[in-house]
Scaffold this motif. Structure first.
Motif, mmCIF file in Angstrom:
data_model
loop_
_atom_site.group_PDB
_atom_site.id
_atom_site.type_symbol
_atom_site.label_atom_id
_atom_site.label_comp_id
_atom_site.label_asym_id
_atom_site.label_seq_id
_atom_site.Cartn_x
_atom_site.Cartn_y
_atom_site.Cartn_z
ATOM 1 N N SER A 26 -4.293 -56.291 8.799
ATOM 2 C CA SER A 26 -5.747 -56.425 8.862
ATOM 3 C C SER A 26 -6.295 -57.221 7.674
ATOM 4 O O SER A 26 -7.495 -57.450 7.585
ATOM 5 N N ASP A 27 -5.433 -57.686 6.793
ATOM 6 C CA ASP A 27 -5.822 -58.467 5.619
ATOM 7 C C ASP A 27 -5.801 -59.959 5.975
ATOM 8 O O ASP A 27 -4.748 -60.525 6.241
ATOM 9 N N GLY A 28 -6.964 -60.568 5.977
ATOM 10 C CA GLY A 28 -7.073 -61.981 6.348
ATOM 11 C C GLY A 28 -6.259 -62.911 5.462
ATOM 12 O O GLY A 28 -5.723 -63.919 5.928
ATOM 13 N N GLU A 29 -6.150 -62.606 4.184
ATOM 14 C CA GLU A 29 -5.372 -63.456 3.274
ATOM 15 C C GLU A 29 -3.876 -63.347 3.549
ATOM 16 O O GLU A 29 -3.158 -64.340 3.561
ATOM 17 N N LEU A 30 -3.380 -62.136 3.799
ATOM 18 C CA LEU A 30 -1.954 -61.947 4.051
ATOM 19 C C LEU A 30 -1.527 -62.488 5.412
ATOM 20 O O LEU A 30 -0.366 -62.839 5.595
ATOM 21 N N GLU A 70 13.305 -51.644 -7.852
ATOM 22 C CA GLU A 70 12.698 -51.074 -9.059
ATOM 23 C C GLU A 70 11.204 -50.818 -8.865
ATOM 24 O O GLU A 70 10.446 -50.800 -9.825
ATOM 25 N N GLY A 71 10.764 -50.639 -7.629
ATOM 26 C CA GLY A 71 9.343 -50.448 -7.372
ATOM 27 C C GLY A 71 9.077 -49.216 -6.541
ATOM 28 O O GLY A 71 9.974 -48.421 -6.273
ATOM 29 N N GLU A 72 7.833 -49.100 -6.145
ATOM 30 C CA GLU A 72 7.419 -47.967 -5.329
ATOM 31 C C GLU A 72 6.646 -48.479 -4.127
ATOM 32 O O GLU A 72 5.685 -49.213 -4.276
ATOM 33 N N GLY A 73 7.068 -48.090 -2.954
ATOM 34 C CA GLY A 73 6.353 -48.427 -1.733
ATOM 35 C C GLY A 73 6.687 -49.799 -1.193
ATOM 36 O O GLY A 73 7.302 -50.631 -1.861
ATOM 37 N N PRO A 74 6.279 -50.052 0.036
ATOM 38 C CA PRO A 74 6.574 -51.318 0.710
ATOM 39 C C PRO A 74 5.900 -52.520 0.052
ATOM 40 O O PRO A 74 4.766 -52.424 -0.419
ATOM 41 N N VAL A 96 3.364 -58.822 0.508
ATOM 42 C CA VAL A 96 2.061 -58.593 -0.108
ATOM 43 C C VAL A 96 1.905 -59.603 -1.250
ATOM 44 O O VAL A 96 2.882 -60.133 -1.776
ATOM 45 N N GLN A 97 0.670 -59.842 -1.650
ATOM 46 C CA GLN A 97 0.412 -60.870 -2.658
ATOM 47 C C GLN A 97 1.145 -60.626 -3.967
ATOM 48 O O GLN A 97 1.635 -61.567 -4.588
ATOM 49 N N SER A 98 1.240 -59.395 -4.412
ATOM 50 C CA SER A 98 1.900 -59.116 -5.691
ATOM 51 C C SER A 98 3.394 -59.423 -5.665
ATOM 52 O O SER A 98 4.014 -59.557 -6.723
ATOM 53 N N GLY A 101 5.762 -65.489 -4.606
ATOM 54 C CA GLY A 101 6.018 -66.432 -5.687
ATOM 55 C C GLY A 101 7.164 -66.067 -6.603
ATOM 56 O O GLY A 101 7.320 -66.662 -7.668
ATOM 57 N N ARG A 102 7.985 -65.093 -6.220
ATOM 58 C CA ARG A 102 9.098 -64.661 -7.069
ATOM 59 C C ARG A 102 10.457 -64.824 -6.385
ATOM 60 O O ARG A 102 11.454 -64.286 -6.851
ATOM 61 N N GLY A 103 10.488 -65.533 -5.261
ATOM 62 C CA GLY A 103 11.748 -65.749 -4.554
ATOM 63 C C GLY A 103 12.177 -64.592 -3.667
ATOM 64 O O GLY A 103 13.281 -64.608 -3.119
ATOM 65 N N LEU A 104 11.330 -63.598 -3.497
ATOM 66 C CA LEU A 104 11.702 -62.442 -2.679
ATOM 67 C C LEU A 104 11.774 -62.777 -1.193
ATOM 68 O O LEU A 104 12.613 -62.219 -0.475
ATOM 69 N N ALA A 105 10.912 -63.672 -0.720
ATOM 70 C CA ALA A 105 10.966 -64.054 0.704
ATOM 71 C C ALA A 105 12.297 -64.730 1.010
ATOM 72 O O ALA A 105 12.937 -64.431 2.028
#
Length: 185
Positions: A26-30, A70-74, A96-98, A101-105
């Motif tokens: 539902s997030d237009g940017e994502l 090393e994180g929490e949640g999706p 998600v935006q955060s 840009g880190r090569g995760l995709a």
């Protein structure tokens, strides 16, 4: 079946992921780079998740929810799915935006495509992206996909591509951090 890579955990989408997918879809940017009918109205999000869950039940594979080790949640999703009423298996992903840009995709796509070829024994995997979405086109290209006009499921205005197992294996040989069975595999 859960998968891992050097920075990500992959788990099959489940009922508990409806809340995350509702926020994401539902997030237009994502969703601005998704090919059709996004962002989703709330009632459509449930149908979207239902289709992901049904794909897992029917085919034994589908879309994974991504979490940083090393994180929490999706932080996103990545997976392979049959495109309805076609012979095509489509690579799908979003972050998600955060997490962008880190090569995760790319890391997620490599892991899922490796699983598709070596775990599922798929002969070819397809992908599509809006041509102006340079990051997504780059991910598809980096996993070894080349333009393929046969993949016309979402309309002719997309960059469409595919890779077969032999071409992928030749391209992926230098990649050591995303082995078939996990990090440093």
């Amino acid at each position: 079946m859960d998968l891992i890579s050097s920075r990500l955990l992959f788990r099959p989408m489940e009922e508990r992921d409806r809340r995350f997918m509702r926020r994401f879809l539902s997030d237009g940017e994502l969703t601005r780079w998704l090919p059709v009918d996004y962002p989703c109205p709330m009632e459509q999000v449930h149908l979207h998740v239902d289709r992901r869950l049904e794909h897992w039940d029917k085919h034994g594979f589908g879309t994974f929810v991504l979490e940083e080790r090393e994180g929490e949640g999706p932080v996103g999703y990545c997976g392979l799915e049959h495109v309805t009423e076609t012979p095509f298996i489509d690579l799908r992903y979003g972050l998600v935006q955060s997490a962008q840009g880190r090569g995760l995709a790319f890391e997620a796509a490599m892991r899922v495509v490796t699983y598709g070829f070596h775990g599922l024994q798929l002969p070819r995997i397809f992908g599509a992206a809006m041509p102006d979405n340079k990051a997504s086109v780059a991910v598809l290209t980096k996993v070894g996909m080349r333009p393929d006009k046969r993949f016309d499921c979402y309309g002719s205005n997309l960059f469409t591509a595919s890779v077969d197992r032999v071409a992928f294996d030749l391209k992926a040989q230098p990649v050591t951090h995303t082995g078939i069975y996990g990090a440093h595999g």
